[in-house]
Design a protein around this motif. Structure first.
Motif, PDB file in Angstrom:
ATOM      1  N   GLN A  78       0.810  -1.219   0.000  1.00 62.37           N
ATOM      2  CA  GLN A  78       0.000   0.000   0.000  1.00 62.37           C
ATOM      3  C   GLN A  78       0.845   1.272   0.000  1.00 62.37           C
ATOM      4  OE1 GLN A  78      -3.080   0.000   2.967  1.00 62.37           O
ATOM      5  NE2 GLN A  78      -3.975  -1.901   2.201  1.00 62.37           N
ATOM      6  N   HIS A  79       2.085   1.166   0.464  1.00 62.68           N
ATOM      7  CA  HIS A  79       2.931   2.363   0.526  1.00 62.68           C
ATOM      8  C   HIS A  79       3.893   2.465  -0.658  1.00 62.68           C
ATOM      9  CE1 HIS A  79       1.179   3.165   4.383  1.00 62.68           C
ATOM     10  NE2 HIS A  79       1.473   1.936   4.752  1.00 62.68           N
ATOM     11  N   SER A  80       3.839   1.471  -1.537  1.00 63.92           N
ATOM     12  CA  SER A  80       4.728   1.463  -2.701  1.00 63.92           C
ATOM     13  C   SER A  80       4.348   2.598  -3.659  1.00 63.92           C
ATOM     14  CB  SER A  80       4.614   0.129  -3.437  1.00 63.92           C
ATOM     15  OG  SER A  80       5.296   0.202  -4.670  1.00 63.92           O
ATOM     16  N   LYS A  81       5.355   3.280  -4.153  1.00 61.34           N
ATOM     17  CA  LYS A  81       5.121   4.337  -5.151  1.00 61.34           C
ATOM     18  C   LYS A  81       5.664   3.902  -6.512  1.00 61.34           C
ATOM     19  CE  LYS A  81       3.265   7.554  -2.546  1.00 61.34           C
ATOM     20  NZ  LYS A  81       1.850   7.729  -2.535  1.00 61.34           N
ATOM     21  N   GLU A  82       5.946   2.609  -6.629  1.00 59.96           N
ATOM     22  CA  GLU A  82       6.414   2.083  -7.911  1.00 59.96           C
ATOM     23  C   GLU A  82       5.280   2.242  -8.928  1.00 59.96           C
ATOM     24  OE1 GLU A  82       7.491  -2.185  -9.987  1.00 59.96           O
ATOM     25  OE2 GLU A  82       7.572  -2.042  -7.804  1.00 59.96           O
ATOM     26  N   ILE A  83       5.576   2.925 -10.014  1.00 60.46           N
ATOM     27  CA  ILE A  83       4.544   3.161 -11.032  1.00 60.46           C
ATOM     28  C   ILE A  83       4.378   1.885 -11.846  1.00 60.46           C
ATOM     29  CG2 ILE A  83       3.923   4.503 -13.068  1.00 60.46           C
ATOM     30  CD1 ILE A  83       4.264   6.735 -11.340  1.00 60.46           C
ATOM     31  N   ARG A  84       3.155   1.413 -11.857  1.00 63.52           N
ATOM     32  CA  ARG A  84       2.846   0.220 -12.638  1.00 63.52           C
ATOM     33  C   ARG A  84       1.805   0.597 -13.666  1.00 63.52           C
ATOM     34  NH1 ARG A  84       2.785  -4.322  -7.951  1.00 63.52           N
ATOM     35  NH2 ARG A  84       5.024  -4.625  -7.901  1.00 63.52           N
ATOM     36  N   ASN A  85       1.852  -0.071 -14.776  1.00 67.50           N
ATOM     37  CA  ASN A  85       0.919   0.222 -15.854  1.00 67.50           C
ATOM     38  C   ASN A  85       0.025  -0.977 -16.115  1.00 67.50           C
ATOM     39  OD1 ASN A  85       1.953   2.857 -16.553  1.00 67.50           O
ATOM     40  ND2 ASN A  85       3.794   1.769 -17.195  1.00 67.50           N
ATOM     41  N   PRO A  86      -1.128  -0.740 -16.731  1.00 69.23           N
ATOM     42  CA  PRO A  86      -1.990  -1.863 -17.104  1.00 69.23           C
ATOM     43  C   PRO A  86      -1.255  -2.802 -18.060  1.00 69.23           C
ATOM     44  CG  PRO A  86      -3.163   0.235 -17.349  1.00 69.23           C
ATOM     45  CD  PRO A  86      -1.711   0.559 -17.093  1.00 69.23           C
ATOM     46  N   SER A  87      -1.750  -4.012 -18.173  1.00 73.08           N
ATOM     47  CA  SER A  87      -1.108  -4.999 -19.050  1.00 73.08           C
ATOM     48  C   SER A  87      -1.320  -4.647 -20.519  1.00 73.08           C
ATOM     49  CB  SER A  87      -1.691  -6.390 -18.782  1.00 73.08           C
ATOM     50  OG  SER A  87      -3.064  -6.429 -19.130  1.00 73.08           O
ATOM     51  N   THR A  88      -0.465  -5.214 -21.341  1.00 75.47           N
ATOM     52  CA  THR A  88      -0.676  -5.190 -22.787  1.00 75.47           C
ATOM     53  C   THR A  88      -1.826  -6.164 -23.056  1.00 75.47           C
ATOM     54  OG1 THR A  88       1.667  -4.769 -23.185  1.00 75.47           O
ATOM     55  CG2 THR A  88       0.416  -5.758 -25.004  1.00 75.47           C
ATOM     56  N   ILE A  89      -2.736  -5.793 -23.943  1.00 74.24           N
ATOM     57  CA  ILE A  89      -3.837  -6.698 -24.284  1.00 74.24           C
ATOM     58  C   ILE A  89      -3.741  -7.041 -25.769  1.00 74.24           C
ATOM     59  CG2 ILE A  89      -6.339  -7.054 -24.391  1.00 74.24           C
ATOM     60  CD1 ILE A  89      -6.659  -5.090 -22.101  1.00 74.24           C
ATOM     61  N   MET A  90      -3.757  -8.342 -26.032  1.00 72.77           N
ATOM     62  CA  MET A  90      -3.625  -8.830 -27.407  1.00 72.77           C
ATOM     63  C   MET A  90      -4.744  -9.842 -27.661  1.00 72.77           C
ATOM     64  SD  MET A  90      -0.380 -10.970 -28.848  1.00 72.77           S
ATOM     65  CE  MET A  90       0.785  -9.645 -28.934  1.00 72.77           C
TER      66      MET A  90
END
Length: 188
Positions: free
Chosen positions: A163-175
């Motif tokens: 909950q305290h992580s500020k690592e930017i994550r992105n949605p998955s690639t969708i194929m």
């Protein structure tokens, strides 16, 4: 800590509840992908049109055949060599709630490499719904502190990890992968 959170989330899912949890992409709202009532709770919380299907997570690529009638062998190579989390949309969904199957009979499925997700799916012995933790139409949160209070208050359990992580994550690639091996990107 991980073991306790898996146990807590498992109990909620078993009882037909919905959870807010970290994944290998962005934070997700999830439930048992075979439980239509739980899935409908997610649609209501997100204010999302039920005609839009949702992604499901499995813990290993071996499980693809349990939920897709005919898995093109290319799917395994795509998963193995993908540099980022990859969601595959494949036709012939089976053994899932109709609420996660698209109108054309396809399902969006991702093999999760996130330890919490893997352990929870193994314990549940069913796939997990994974949809972004936002109200439909609003931006997807990149980390926990960006999640709307309405979402946090609307789930049955919030997983107490990362909950305290500020690592930017992105949605998955969708194929989208067709039975003949042709594919198209829906989201890169």
């Amino acid at each position: 800590m991980l073991r306790d959170e898996v146990a807590n989330a498992f109990k909620v899912l078993q009882d037909g509840g919905i959870i807010l949890y970290p994944t290998d992409t962005i934070w997700g709202i999830g439930c048992d992908a075979t439980n239509t009532e739980a899935i409908k709770k997610i649609f209501r919380l997100k204010q999302r049109d039920e005609a839009k299907s949702m992604v499901i997570l499995v813990d290993t690529e071996n499980k693809l055949e349990s939920y897709v009638q005919e898995v093109n062998p290319l799917a395994y190579d795509l998963i193995e060599y993908a540099e980022n989390p990859l969601t595959l949309v494949m036709p012939g969904a089976k053994n899932l709630s109709p609420a996660v199957i698209a109108a054309d009979g396809s399902v969006a499925i991702r093999v999760s490499n996130h330890e919490f997700c893997k352990q929870l799916i193994q314990r549940l012995r069913k796939p997990l719904v994974s949809t972004s933790a936002n109200i439909s139409g609003k931006p997807s949160p990149q980390y926990f502190s960006q999640i709307d209070q309405e979402i946090i208050d609307g789930v049955d359990y919030v997983v107490d990890l990362e909950q305290h992580s500020k690592e930017i994550r992105n949605p998955s690639t969708i194929m989208k992968l067709a039975p003949d091996g042709s594919f198209e990107f829906i989201r890169r």
